[in-house]
Design an enzyme around this catalytic site. Structure first.
Site, short mmCIF file in Angstrom:
data_model
loop_
_atom_site.label_atom_id
_atom_site.label_comp_id
_atom_site.label_asym_id
_atom_site.label_seq_id
_atom_site.Cartn_x
_atom_site.Cartn_y
_atom_site.Cartn_z
N GLY B 37 0.83 -1.20 0.00
CA GLY B 37 0.00 0.00 0.00
C GLY B 37 0.86 1.24 0.00
N ASP B 129 5.69 -4.70 6.32
CA ASP B 129 6.30 -5.99 6.64
C ASP B 129 6.13 -7.01 5.52
OD1 ASP B 129 3.60 -6.26 7.06
OD2 ASP B 129 3.75 -6.99 9.11
N SER B 131 6.29 -6.36 2.37
CA SER B 131 7.33 -6.02 1.39
C SER B 131 8.71 -6.45 1.89
CB SER B 131 7.33 -4.50 1.16
OG SER B 131 6.04 -4.05 0.83
N THR B 152 4.47 2.89 5.56
CA THR B 152 3.09 2.41 5.70
C THR B 152 2.37 3.34 6.66
OG1 THR B 152 1.70 0.71 6.70
CG2 THR B 152 3.97 0.75 7.40
N ASP B 154 0.15 2.60 8.74
CA ASP B 154 -0.38 1.93 9.94
C ASP B 154 0.50 2.02 11.18
OD1 ASP B 154 -2.70 1.15 8.65
OD2 ASP B 154 -1.88 -0.74 7.96
#
Lengths: 347, 347, 347, 347
Positions: B37, B129, B131, B152, B154
């Site tokens: 993402g 993670d 990736s 990311t 998140d």
């Protein structure tokens, strides 16, 4: 060709430094309330009402929580300092509410009595057609002069090119579309975004053009959702990395329905955002503040002129008056030109 | 007490004007890709990798569309001008994708072959993670030195206080909460807003504290949704005009489930906003750009130092290295202090 | 390589739902004020002080207009509802001022008398080093326990990684830089932009890295302005369409001086923007609100623990205490790493 | 009074799904350029030109760097995908420049030759009156059909209610005013803010009304600066915490002159912000994008209709044509109503 000449232009206008408005109706005190769903710019309208009145020696009573507060007698005097530092604020400092009591003759009689107690010569109602409806009956039954100011994000009122709050709601939704565009350009995907508009597609259409959306679904156009599947397939064929589809909440099925149709028809990953009431908040953009300032001023002038039972609106840059009942009896359509433009530019 | 003295402060530091980093590993050319993402600040990280490398005479190959593009051989040389005017852009100019082929040994072998063809001495992977998992196997199986950069929204990666994109995602969600606050303050209502976080509540918790929310539901705390009914009732009893409830998408039932429980338990009008992928886009805020700049620089230095198989992260202001596999084997918990703070301040 | 495993992660922490803080000092009532230049996030800090205190049964007196109001006796009780809907507001609801009277023993004696009258057991001062100086003497001379909270956009206080307001000021200045970047990329030109920082370059340096500036001038580095001429020439030679130069207001000559040097040395059109007090306003970004919430909570806990004469700050994610006098006697330098990074990435 | 009736409204319009425009002039290929100072929304205009043309089978040549690039032959074919993902971008992807060579007959002859080589049937010029002047002579001397699109933040072009970029520039300046308002409300002070407008006060006046400023100085009204001293004194007497004064850059003395007069006359601390070119950048607001989309479409239709030598503008919601020379020979005054409104509401 020479340099652009230091044009021998007509002289600049003699600009007005102060221009008192006459008060043939002899208004000494007016009241103001906000009603229905709130809209960014309502505070700018309240401020303009209060300051224009004060500027002309007219006192102002603020009613809290709309007709509900009027019925219960939640009134207080407000002056120019009370509205200081509010022009940039979302929401409404007078608060708003929806009132069931107001729909009864007793509720309205109680409100009229409170206005008489406070010696109010006229009432400014800031809201949408439901609020004007409430004001209309108060005038019919109790003779209170009412002036409406169009405050609603939906832009669906006949009698004004734009309603206060519309520009800000569009900008908020557009900010969301731009963010989807960033991520869409990086990662091939379909996005469906639902914007406000239960009965009208004004916001959706404006956001679709400004956001460069691939397709827009509005309540006014009953086209079948299946057509979007071909549009998305065509987009992919043209090499578009992603597609953004705008859906007004009033379109049958909403964003979720459109997304399901796309996933079923294309197999492509489709993501939904539902903005909801976010679009009602935020600091008003300039266009909403200026419109609210102009209409707040005009509402006070209308009362001073002895006018009543109308909404003040701005059409082609000029303030006009529309009988309150026309605001719900007549229809303001979305722009055909803009609808065509949305199609042409999504190529 | 006198004026604050013109303090006899220690001299300012002798600031570094240029400080070449040694290159014992003899890196001549490196590759960089973004994967998974996308997150705001990925472009700032790419820019930092490219410019730090160029500054030290190392060439850079850009891989488009992550491991999918690496497998297919979508590589090209990129220089400092190619990343000009990108630091402020959302998304990723290298594009990203999720790759199923990469999960096969053949897919990874093909990627490794492309890197050898291009004479690449190391690969920088910007992502999460998943990736890093992909990169880890490339290094294990084909000896390609891998450095991970945490990108990311998140913020759920062990080995760094923050991930690139997290600050911007929080700010986007907070903007939505502030808008609800405007309208909530004007019109008594309950708002439930769903933010990203499938497995972790970092965004939800930060937004709850910064947005002054009444309650927050995150995957890490399996408290029953029914408790919120009492909280909302207490809020009303305390005189709060409205309540804002934050729900991480990973909390069972999501925003819709929480809203249904509130409506059922209180009878109050409850409105839902689902932000969705909006939180992945937008121009990165300063903190994400600075973090990305520091970690992009550090990733190149790590390769030049002969380090491999680690993620560069920032902990307590310092760059540290964490073995790639620890980023998915170990857990980064939400802050207990912040969770307590959210409770204390929602009084 | 398989799918990323559904990691057998350690269990999530048992998160605290409510954790009363002990009150060995027996604090029953505290006062809070904001002083000096205002900073975005001050309201979030006030709110956190009020709500943490209330949560623990401690009453709060708000002092208006800083030490000036304390001297004049402008005090009132404030409760959790008084700070509702303020966390997102710029400025300070308690107002602020600079006081000359406070520099006299009589002024401070009068302030101490007011605090005694109101039965106050401790005072929280939100501001910068000048404000802490004022608090320090109040404690020295009259025994009033003082806790400082670092609220200033300049980020120049020893004892905390960041000050409340700094993140927002950086973001505001960065927004301006991004806008110049748009127009600079379209129309070859040099822009010089002056940001706040009379004595320290923290804002300027962070903005330079985040904004991708070509050069930055800060008070801490007495490098000659002439060097920028070569940098601009090199930029043009490298094919850069435009250059953006950041200047802290405390750099000798300011933006105007730097712009004059560039125009004289290169003949290129150079445009100046001076942001000024714009950087003090605006809704605080998330990082400032969270920092303010944590430090407001910590200030109340410090008083309850019997601590006094310290500033609460956050270093490496933890709350720490620093003696008030160290905040002006010791120096917080700009980051060497960031300074080097700015140079490396402007290639 | 009953519920608002489910109004028996007229049916919604039959909205156009596709409406090909006739092409009597037989245009096969057109060129487009941006010239002069850039303005937010220029990209939206370019995109609309390209996509409307493509939609009707007309090819488009993009000219880079305005007339300067036309003279040098910097032309290339552009298609709908080249303008994808640009509608939200500030600046202009075609770049812009000011050209001295264009003022010579030889320069224009060279430009005309390049257009002939490329087989161009008409040229769309996006810019201000200086750019239209350049286009006018190209048409007069070489018969190239020219259509102008008003792109300038200053809003000073006769023949259109608004120019592309104006709404965004106002919003940018308003954001700065709002920030000053935050800090001004906390800390009594006078702020003077200089906005763009060398010859016209459109931006300044709109910002003054929307920002609730105490006073505005524009080039069109030669009132003496001394008057502001009394206004500021009156404001203080009325209890206003701070005053915000807007000054257009074209007012003699600028912001600095006004600030000096205030400090000399009142002794109050006065702070200056000079926004400068910041106002030219930023993502265009919705109103600028929609205007640009409509006018870009209209420009292509005008060429297809065989029209030439006019600017397309929007007046009262309708597209109109104005001979190019009138755009610099006639004057667009600031609104008298708005000027009066600014005075009335600053009470």
């Amino acid at each position: 060709m020479s340099e652009l000449p230091p044009a021998d232009l007509p002289q600049p206008p003699d600009l007005p430094h102060a221009e008192p408005h006459p008060n043939p109706a002899g208004i000494k005190r007016l009241a103001v309330l906000t009603s229905g769903g709130d809209a960014p710019g309502m505070n700018a309208a309240i401020r303009a009402v209060v300051r224009t009145a004060t500027h002309h020696g007219v006192e102002v009573v603020g009613v809290r929580r709309g007709f509900s507060g009027l019925h219960r007698g939640d009134l207080r005097m407000i002056g120019p300092r009370d509205v200081a530092n509010t022009i940039q604020r979302g929401g409404t400092v007078l608060l708003t509410a929806r009132s069931k009591t107001w729909r009864t003759p007793e509720g309205r009689a109680s409100g009229a009595a409170h206005l008489r107690e406070w010696g109010v010569d006229g009432l400014v109602v800031i809201g949408g057609d439901g609020s004007f409806h409430g004001g209309y009956y108060l005038q019919q039954e109790h003779g209170v002069p009412i002036i409406g100011i169009p405050g609603t994000i939906d832009n669906d009122l006949y009698g004004t090119d734009h309603t206060i709050g519309y520009f800000t709601a569009v900008e908020t939704a557009l900010g969301a579309v731009d963010r989807l565009r960033d991520t869409g350009a990086s990662h091939e995907r379909i996005f469906v975004i639902e914007v406000m508009g239960r009965h009208a597609g004004h916001i959706a259409l404006e956001v679709a053009v400004a956001g460069g959306a691939e397709e827009v679904f509005i309540p006014e156009d009953p086209k079948p959702v299946d057509g979007v599947v071909q549009i998305v397939k065509d987009s992919v064929a043209k090499g578009k990395a992603s597609s953004i589809i705008i859906v007004a909440e009033g379109y049958p099925g909403g964003a979720q329905g459109v997304a399901s149709a796309i996933e079923a028809g294309t197999g492509l990953e489709t993501r939904v955002s539902i903005l909801g009431h976010i679009q009602r908040g935020g600091s008003p953009v300039s266009s909403d503040r200026v419109l609210a300032s102009r209409l707040g001023e005009a509402a006070v002038y209308a009362l001073m002129d002895g006018t009543a039972g109308v909404m003040v609106g701005r059409v082609n840059g000029e303030v006009i008056h529309t009988p309150l009942h026309e605001t719900w009896e007549r229809r303001k359509d979305v722009s055909r030109d803009l609808y065509r433009c949305a199609k042409t530019l999504s190529i």
